[in-house]
Design an enzyme around this catalytic site. Sequence first.
Site, short mmCIF file in Angstrom:
data_model
loop_
_atom_site.label_atom_id
_atom_site.label_comp_id
_atom_site.label_asym_id
_atom_site.label_seq_id
_atom_site.Cartn_x
_atom_site.Cartn_y
_atom_site.Cartn_z
N ASP A 49 0.81 -1.26 -0.02
CA ASP A 49 0.00 0.02 0.09
C ASP A 49 0.74 1.15 -0.01
O ASP A 49 1.65 1.35 0.96
CB ASP A 49 -0.86 0.00 1.35
CG ASP A 49 -1.80 1.24 1.25
OD1 ASP A 49 -2.72 1.31 0.40
OD2 ASP A 49 -1.38 2.09 1.97
N TYR A 54 2.53 9.88 -0.11
CA TYR A 54 3.55 9.48 0.84
C TYR A 54 5.02 9.76 0.48
O TYR A 54 5.96 9.66 0.97
CB TYR A 54 3.46 7.90 0.89
CG TYR A 54 2.34 7.49 1.72
CD1 TYR A 54 1.32 8.42 2.21
CD2 TYR A 54 1.81 5.90 1.68
CE1 TYR A 54 0.19 7.74 2.70
CE2 TYR A 54 0.75 5.67 2.11
CZ TYR A 54 -0.05 6.29 3.08
OH TYR A 54 -1.43 5.86 3.40
N LYS A 79 -3.03 5.95 -4.02
CA LYS A 79 -4.15 6.71 -3.77
C LYS A 79 -4.26 8.17 -4.34
O LYS A 79 -2.93 8.56 -4.67
CB LYS A 79 -4.37 7.00 -2.28
CG LYS A 79 -4.21 5.62 -1.63
CD LYS A 79 -4.46 5.94 -0.14
CE LYS A 79 -4.08 4.63 0.83
NZ LYS A 79 -2.59 4.51 1.13
N HIS A 112 -8.06 9.10 -1.43
CA HIS A 112 -7.58 9.13 -0.31
C HIS A 112 -8.48 9.70 0.92
O HIS A 112 -8.30 8.91 2.02
CB HIS A 112 -6.09 9.79 -0.42
CG HIS A 112 -5.24 9.42 0.62
ND1 HIS A 112 -3.96 9.52 0.33
CD2 HIS A 112 -5.20 8.77 1.85
CE1 HIS A 112 -3.10 9.05 1.49
NE2 HIS A 112 -4.03 8.78 2.43
N LEU A 194 -2.07 -1.23 13.89
CA LEU A 194 -1.47 -1.63 15.13
C LEU A 194 -1.47 -0.31 16.09
O LEU A 194 -0.71 -0.23 17.04
CB LEU A 194 0.13 -1.81 15.10
CG LEU A 194 0.42 -3.20 14.13
CD1 LEU A 194 1.96 -3.28 13.76
CD2 LEU A 194 0.03 -4.49 14.71
N ILE A 233 -2.94 -3.54 7.15
CA ILE A 233 -1.78 -3.13 6.44
C ILE A 233 -0.83 -2.57 7.20
O ILE A 233 -0.50 -1.25 6.97
CB ILE A 233 -2.01 -2.14 5.37
CG1 ILE A 233 -3.05 -1.05 5.61
CG2 ILE A 233 -2.85 -3.02 3.90
CD1 ILE A 233 -3.25 0.04 4.41
N LYS A 235 2.56 -1.38 8.88
CA LYS A 235 3.88 -0.71 8.29
C LYS A 235 5.00 -1.21 9.25
O LYS A 235 4.92 -1.02 10.27
CB LYS A 235 3.88 0.86 8.25
CG LYS A 235 5.16 1.49 7.86
CD LYS A 235 5.88 2.00 9.09
CE LYS A 235 7.22 2.69 8.60
NZ LYS A 235 7.80 3.21 10.05
N VAL A 237 9.59 -1.35 8.99
CA VAL A 237 10.92 -0.96 8.06
C VAL A 237 11.71 -2.22 8.62
O VAL A 237 12.97 -2.30 7.94
CB VAL A 237 11.48 0.26 8.05
CG1 VAL A 237 10.82 1.30 7.34
CG2 VAL A 237 11.79 0.73 9.57
N ARG A 241 10.48 -7.71 12.29
CA ARG A 241 9.04 -7.19 12.60
C ARG A 241 8.05 -7.50 11.28
O ARG A 241 6.96 -7.98 11.21
CB ARG A 241 8.71 -5.74 12.55
CG ARG A 241 8.97 -5.36 14.10
CD ARG A 241 8.79 -4.06 14.57
NE ARG A 241 8.97 -3.66 15.92
CZ ARG A 241 8.99 -2.47 16.30
NH1 ARG A 241 8.96 -1.24 15.65
NH2 ARG A 241 9.38 -2.23 17.73
N ASN A 245 4.69 -9.64 11.87
CA ASN A 245 3.67 -9.40 11.39
C ASN A 245 2.76 -10.31 10.20
O ASN A 245 1.68 -10.48 10.27
CB ASN A 245 3.56 -7.91 10.89
CG ASN A 245 3.97 -6.95 11.97
OD1 ASN A 245 4.00 -7.25 13.18
ND2 ASN A 245 4.26 -5.59 11.47
#
Length: 279
Positions: A49, A54, A79, A112, A194, A233, A235, A237, A241, A245
Amino acid sequence: MTTATQVPTVRLNSGATMPTIGLGTYEIPDADAAQVIRWATRIGYRLIDTAASYGNERGVGEGVRSAGVPREELFVVSKVRGRDQGYDATLRALEASLRRMGLDRLDLYLIHWPLPRHDRFVETWRAMARLAAEGLVTSIGVSNFTPDQLNRLEEETGIVPAVNQVQINPLLTQTLWRRYAAVKGIVLQSWGPLGHGGALLTEPVVKGVAERHGRTPGQAVLRWHLDSALVPIPKTVRPQRLAENLGVFDFRLTHDDHKALASLAGTQIAVNPDTYEEF
Ligand SMILES: NC(=O)c1ccc[n+]([C@@H]2O[C@H](COP(=O)([O-])OP(=O)(O)OC[C@H]3O[C@@H](n4cnc5c(N)ncnc54)[C@H](OP(=O)(O)O)[C@@H]3O)[C@@H](O)[C@H]2O)c1
């Protein structure tokens, strides 16, 4: 070598199938996005996504193109931002997103935010329908749309969005939106699933549920989304994780777990799509 997780899919009203968990990329810098997506796709993520706003579509596109996974197995979402609402502007915005990403098609294109004060979301939606008819996007949807705004889209165009991407987590359960989506066959994606990695994950109730299953708080919360027919969804980095996830397909929460988590509902206030504006 570890085998990649096979993520189950859900069918959309367009006939396409969408993975039931994805990778969010808000605040992943353009320069890092390609690497994060390569890590993610290697272990089984298939839904990515992003959004024009962004500022990382270039990196996301590079990640998709260099993932080593056939394009048709990936589900890429972007979006249209506030400043690009309107019929012609939306057509141009999709073209610009595709150019930045180096792709010839998106799997899902979303409005969006509704920005009702500007009253351009219906004409934006007509442009999205044209993009779908031309095959430049496979499915079309919205984000942060209330039932009233969704009703208006349907009344004026006859087209029901495939997806509504909404802020949902156990603190903010959006019951009305979920009932509406179930009736209309709209799949809900949960953004901020989260709780942005904040207080939700240290809630004693969440920690208790996680401990009962020998899982992390993040996994307990993501399982809550999946059990609730929501597509989260999350996120991150961090490779560890990313794996954490995604490791949520080999257990389910019990009725008592869901009852315990339900005690948290209503303790967070949602961003209001009737008044919130970003361009
Ligand atoms: N449509 C919309 O209006 C809208 C709005 C906001 C977001 N979104 C989309 O939804 C995606 C997800 O929302 P979000 O990024 O705001 O919030 P989120 O996914 O709920 O939380 C992300 C935060 O949690 C941390 N995190 C990730 N996994 C974790 C774990 N297992 N344990 C503890 N912390 C963890 C991440 O840090 P690290 O990266 O350091 O791991 C990051 O700070 C976005 O990335 C974006 O794609 C859409």
